[in-house]
Structures are given as structure tokens and as C-alpha cells.
Write a protein that holds these residues in place. Structure first.
Motif, PDB file in Angstrom:
ATOM      1  N   ALA A   1     -62.757 -25.965 -73.317  1.00 14.46           N
ATOM      2  CA  ALA A   1     -62.446 -25.398 -72.000  1.00 14.46           C
ATOM      3  C   ALA A   1     -63.715 -25.059 -71.237  1.00 14.46           C
ATOM      4  O   ALA A   1     -63.710 -25.034 -69.999  1.00 14.46           O
ATOM      5  CB  ALA A   1     -61.589 -24.143 -72.158  1.00 14.46           C
ATOM      6  N   TRP A   2     -64.801 -24.808 -71.953  1.00 15.29           N
ATOM      7  CA  TRP A   2     -66.052 -24.387 -71.328  1.00 15.29           C
ATOM      8  C   TRP A   2     -67.154 -25.429 -71.428  1.00 15.29           C
ATOM      9  O   TRP A   2     -68.195 -25.296 -70.789  1.00 15.29           O
ATOM     10  CB  TRP A   2     -66.535 -23.083 -71.986  1.00 15.29           C
ATOM     11  CG  TRP A   2     -65.549 -21.960 -71.884  1.00 15.29           C
ATOM     12  CD1 TRP A   2     -64.734 -21.678 -70.821  1.00 15.29           C
ATOM     13  CD2 TRP A   2     -65.260 -20.980 -72.877  1.00 15.29           C
ATOM     14  NE1 TRP A   2     -63.957 -20.579 -71.091  1.00 15.29           N
ATOM     15  CE2 TRP A   2     -64.251 -20.117 -72.342  1.00 15.29           C
ATOM     16  CE3 TRP A   2     -65.733 -20.719 -74.159  1.00 15.29           C
ATOM     17  CZ2 TRP A   2     -63.735 -19.046 -73.047  1.00 15.29           C
ATOM     18  CZ3 TRP A   2     -65.218 -19.641 -74.866  1.00 15.29           C
ATOM     19  CH2 TRP A   2     -64.231 -18.813 -74.312  1.00 15.29           C
ATOM     20  N   GLN A   3     -66.963 -26.463 -72.243  1.00 16.19           N
ATOM     21  CA  GLN A   3     -67.991 -27.488 -72.394  1.00 16.19           C
ATOM     22  C   GLN A   3     -67.290 -28.825 -72.631  1.00 16.19           C
ATOM     23  O   GLN A   3     -66.756 -29.080 -73.707  1.00 16.19           O
ATOM     24  CB  GLN A   3     -68.939 -27.152 -73.544  1.00 16.19           C
ATOM     25  CG  GLN A   3     -70.262 -27.867 -73.438  1.00 16.19           C
ATOM     26  CD  GLN A   3     -71.312 -27.274 -74.380  1.00 16.19           C
ATOM     27  OE1 GLN A   3     -70.977 -26.609 -75.351  1.00 16.19           O
ATOM     28  NE2 GLN A   3     -72.572 -27.509 -74.096  1.00 16.19           N
ATOM     29  N   THR A   4     -67.279 -29.659 -71.624  1.00 15.40           N
ATOM     30  CA  THR A   4     -66.470 -30.870 -71.622  1.00 15.40           C
ATOM     31  C   THR A   4     -66.897 -31.869 -72.690  1.00 15.40           C
ATOM     32  O   THR A   4     -68.088 -32.092 -72.906  1.00 15.40           O
ATOM     33  CB  THR A   4     -66.544 -31.542 -70.237  1.00 15.40           C
ATOM     34  OG1 THR A   4     -66.015 -30.645 -69.267  1.00 15.40           O
ATOM     35  CG2 THR A   4     -65.730 -32.812 -70.210  1.00 15.40           C
ATOM     36  N   VAL A   5     -65.900 -32.454 -73.333  1.00 12.29           N
ATOM     37  CA  VAL A   5     -66.129 -33.454 -74.366  1.00 12.29           C
ATOM     38  C   VAL A   5     -66.014 -34.842 -73.751  1.00 12.29           C
ATOM     39  O   VAL A   5     -64.952 -35.214 -73.240  1.00 12.29           O
ATOM     40  CB  VAL A   5     -65.088 -33.304 -75.497  1.00 12.29           C
ATOM     41  CG1 VAL A   5     -65.314 -34.364 -76.579  1.00 12.29           C
ATOM     42  CG2 VAL A   5     -65.153 -31.909 -76.099  1.00 12.29           C
ATOM     43  N   ASP A   6     -67.087 -35.628 -73.791  1.00 12.24           N
ATOM     44  CA  ASP A   6     -67.027 -36.989 -73.273  1.00 12.24           C
ATOM     45  C   ASP A   6     -66.089 -37.817 -74.146  1.00 12.24           C
ATOM     46  O   ASP A   6     -66.170 -37.794 -75.369  1.00 12.24           O
ATOM     47  CB  ASP A   6     -68.425 -37.608 -73.267  1.00 12.24           C
ATOM     48  CG  ASP A   6     -68.448 -38.964 -72.581  1.00 12.24           C
ATOM     49  OD1 ASP A   6     -67.536 -39.234 -71.770  1.00 12.24           O
ATOM     50  OD2 ASP A   6     -69.373 -39.744 -72.851  1.00 12.24           O
ATOM     51  N   GLY A   7     -65.210 -38.537 -73.511  1.00 12.41           N
ATOM     52  CA  GLY A   7     -64.195 -39.295 -74.229  1.00 12.41           C
ATOM     53  C   GLY A   7     -62.858 -38.596 -74.265  1.00 12.41           C
ATOM     54  O   GLY A   7     -61.833 -39.206 -74.577  1.00 12.41           O
ATOM     55  N   ASN A   8     -62.855 -37.293 -73.931  1.00 15.64           N
ATOM     56  CA  ASN A   8     -61.602 -36.535 -73.934  1.00 15.64           C
ATOM     57  C   ASN A   8     -61.665 -35.423 -72.899  1.00 15.64           C
ATOM     58  O   ASN A   8     -61.275 -34.282 -73.161  1.00 15.64           O
ATOM     59  CB  ASN A   8     -61.328 -35.958 -75.320  1.00 15.64           C
ATOM     60  CG  ASN A   8     -59.858 -35.654 -75.549  1.00 15.64           C
ATOM     61  OD1 ASN A   8     -59.002 -36.071 -74.775  1.00 15.64           O
ATOM     62  ND2 ASN A   8     -59.558 -34.920 -76.610  1.00 15.64           N
TER      63      ASN A   8
ATOM     64  N   TRP B   1     -56.844 -21.593 -70.357  1.00 15.85           N
ATOM     65  CA  TRP B   1     -57.617 -20.354 -70.410  1.00 15.85           C
ATOM     66  C   TRP B   1     -57.321 -19.489 -69.187  1.00 15.85           C
ATOM     67  O   TRP B   1     -57.088 -18.283 -69.297  1.00 15.85           O
ATOM     68  CB  TRP B   1     -59.107 -20.684 -70.498  1.00 15.85           C
ATOM     69  CG  TRP B   1     -60.007 -19.485 -70.548  1.00 15.85           C
ATOM     70  CD1 TRP B   1     -60.012 -18.487 -71.495  1.00 15.85           C
ATOM     71  CD2 TRP B   1     -61.035 -19.131 -69.621  1.00 15.85           C
ATOM     72  NE1 TRP B   1     -60.975 -17.549 -71.214  1.00 15.85           N
ATOM     73  CE2 TRP B   1     -61.621 -17.927 -70.067  1.00 15.85           C
ATOM     74  CE3 TRP B   1     -61.517 -19.743 -68.467  1.00 15.85           C
ATOM     75  CZ2 TRP B   1     -62.669 -17.313 -69.391  1.00 15.85           C
ATOM     76  CZ3 TRP B   1     -62.575 -19.127 -67.793  1.00 15.85           C
ATOM     77  CH2 TRP B   1     -63.138 -17.928 -68.254  1.00 15.85           C
ATOM     78  N   SER B   2     -57.302 -20.106 -68.013  1.00 14.25           N
ATOM     79  CA  SER B   2     -56.978 -19.370 -66.796  1.00 14.25           C
ATOM     80  C   SER B   2     -55.556 -18.834 -66.845  1.00 14.25           C
ATOM     81  O   SER B   2     -55.283 -17.692 -66.446  1.00 14.25           O
ATOM     82  CB  SER B   2     -57.168 -20.280 -65.583  1.00 14.25           C
ATOM     83  OG  SER B   2     -56.930 -19.584 -64.383  1.00 14.25           O
ATOM     84  N   LEU B   3     -54.635 -19.649 -67.358  1.00 20.49           N
ATOM     85  CA  LEU B   3     -53.253 -19.207 -67.529  1.00 20.49           C
ATOM     86  C   LEU B   3     -53.178 -17.988 -68.440  1.00 20.49           C
ATOM     87  O   LEU B   3     -52.432 -17.034 -68.165  1.00 20.49           O
ATOM     88  CB  LEU B   3     -52.428 -20.356 -68.121  1.00 20.49           C
ATOM     89  CG  LEU B   3     -51.086 -20.021 -68.777  1.00 20.49           C
ATOM     90  CD1 LEU B   3     -50.117 -19.447 -67.765  1.00 20.49           C
ATOM     91  CD2 LEU B   3     -50.494 -21.246 -69.453  1.00 20.49           C
ATOM     92  N   THR B   4     -53.942 -18.016 -69.521  1.00 20.59           N
ATOM     93  CA  THR B   4     -53.939 -16.902 -70.473  1.00 20.59           C
ATOM     94  C   THR B   4     -54.409 -15.619 -69.806  1.00 20.59           C
ATOM     95  O   THR B   4     -53.822 -14.545 -69.994  1.00 20.59           O
ATOM     96  CB  THR B   4     -54.839 -17.236 -71.674  1.00 20.59           C
ATOM     97  OG1 THR B   4     -54.366 -18.438 -72.293  1.00 20.59           O
ATOM     98  CG2 THR B   4     -54.822 -16.114 -72.699  1.00 20.59           C
TER      99      THR B   4
END
Length: 242
Positions: free
Chosen positions: A131-138, A149-152
């Protein structure tokens, strides 16, 4: 929130982190509804098994009606492999958002009245350091978890008046079947120590829930959240460590 004597419902209990949650909640003295889209695959001795597809409103409402004594809701189920946002398959991107965001929202909306009737209770949402550090490929999964996270945070604010505690569990990469399957499909080389022990992640989440913590950050998610203070950088899955 005291889990001894509580009644918990866990989504996605047929494997991975969800199954570990169900087993550990039973060990801590809770009664457990273990749920899955395919309930016949749930193997959690001592739990009551319910069918549940969090992306199907009818299924969600049926679960809320069947489990009217719940005072702890663990939102764990999620579609993990949405691919990248710009060039990826739109249906898989939608499925990532449907499960992590809209599925979690549907569960909270359906069970909020149940929790209120039972004294307030608690919600534990299983998020991800992605949620805080984007995974390349996903990156679709990362976007869905950022939205969750914002919803929570919003649910914590909106449910405070009825006495419902809302805790976010934000782990790094976890040593589960879905994680290893994702790594195999995408050709990621996971070095020794890159994956967290699911038992440790679940214990940290439930300890935080019992302590009333609003957020429990675990594994590489600690560094991922700290990185929010600077410019965003893509996560190198191959070199990430717990």
C-alpha cells in the motif's frame, strides 16, 4: 479487546494467512467462523465453517445473518495477482479492487450492525506494505491495498461512535502458498529471509488487536511506511527483506 471468549469470523480461511488466523484465534480461546468461497477446502478443527464470497453481496448478507454473534471480524481474503495498472488486464485489476476494497467494505457494512448489537467489538483488516511501496508487476494490488488502508482509517473514524475498534495489520511479504505461487508465476527470486513467518504476522496482528492498537506494521512494511516521507520508489521484490 479480549479474544478469550470472543466470537470471530475470518475471511479466506481455506489457506494461507486466513487459516493461520483461524487456528490462532481458537488457541486464544475464541469461537471461530472459518469462511471461504469453497468451504469444503477449509480444514480448521474446532471452527464452524461458512461459505462466503466477499465480492458477492448476497453471500455477504447470508454470512452476517448466519453469524449474528460475531464480535471480531478479520478481513483477510484478497485477490493477490492483479498485474500492472497501465498495461495489465482490466478484469484482473477490477478483481483486485473488488476483493481488497469493495469486499472489505461490504463486510464492514454488513457486520457493523452485528458488532454494535454485541457491544462494539473489533475489526482487523489485513493490508500490505505494498500500500505504501508499489510492487512492479503487481501495481494493481498495491493500489487496491492503498485504497483499503484509506478505507480502514475511515471505518475507524465512522465506527468509533458505536464502540467498534478498527485495527490495520500491515505486513510485508509472508511465507504462504499464495505468495510463493505469485513469485513462481512472475519469476521472482525470493532470497532466504525475504518472507515473514505467517505465525509471527498473525501473532503480531492479534496482539495489537488485544492491545487496542489502531495499526500494526510488520516486516518490510516498517521501511515502506517510513519511505512515505520521501519520493515514492518501486519495491524490488528480489532484494526486499523482512
Amino acid at each position: 479487546m479480549d479474544l478469550q471468549g470472543a466470537t470471530a469470523l475470518v475471511t479466506g480461511s481455506n489457506r494461507g494467512l486466513g487459516r493461520v488466523f483461524a487456528v490462532e484465534l481458537l488457541r486464544r480461546g475464541a469461537r471461530v467462523y472459518a469462511t471461504a468461497r469453497r468451504p469444503e477446502l477449509v480444514d480448521v478443527p474446532g471452527a464452524e465453517v461458512l461459505p462466503l464470497d466477499i465480492t458477492d453481496p448476497t453471500s455477504v448478507e447470508a454470512a452476517a445473518a448466519a453469524a449474528g454473534d460475531v464480535d471480531v471480524l478479520v478481513n483477510n481474503a484478497a485477490f493477490m495477482d492483479g498485474g500492472n495498472l497501465v498495461a495489465g488486464d482490466l478484469e484482473r485489476i477490477r478483481l483486485a479492487m473488488e476483493s481488497s476494497y469493495f469486499g472489505t467494505l461490504a463486510m464492514i457494512r454488513a457486520f457493523a450492525p452485528v458488532l454494535a448489537r454485541n457491544g462494539g467489538g473489533a475489526v482487523l483488516n489485513v493490508l500490505s506494505g505494498a500500500a505504501w511501496q508499489t510492487v512492479d508487476g503487481n501495481s494493481a494490488y498495491a493500489a487496491a491495498k492503498a485504497a483499503q488502508w484509506s478505507l480502514t482509517n475511515a471505518a475507524r473514524m465512522e465506527l468509533a461512535g458505536q464502540g467498534t475498534q478498527v485495527t490495520a495489520l500491515v505486513p510485508g511479504m509472508i511465507d504462504t502458498e499464495p505468495m510463493r505461487e505469485f513469485a513462481r508465476v512472475h519469476g521472482y527470486d525470493l532470497p532466504e529471509g525475504a518472507l515473514d513467518d505467517p505465525a509471527n504476522v498473525v501473532a503480531a496482528g492479534l496482539d495489537g488487536l488485544e492491545a487496542g492498537e489502531p495499526e500494526v506494521v510488520h516486516g518490510f512494511a516498517v521501511a515502506a511506511k517510513a519511505a512515505l516521507a520521501g519520493p515514492p520508489a518501486p519495491l524490488d521484490v528480489a532484494t526486499a527483506t523482512a
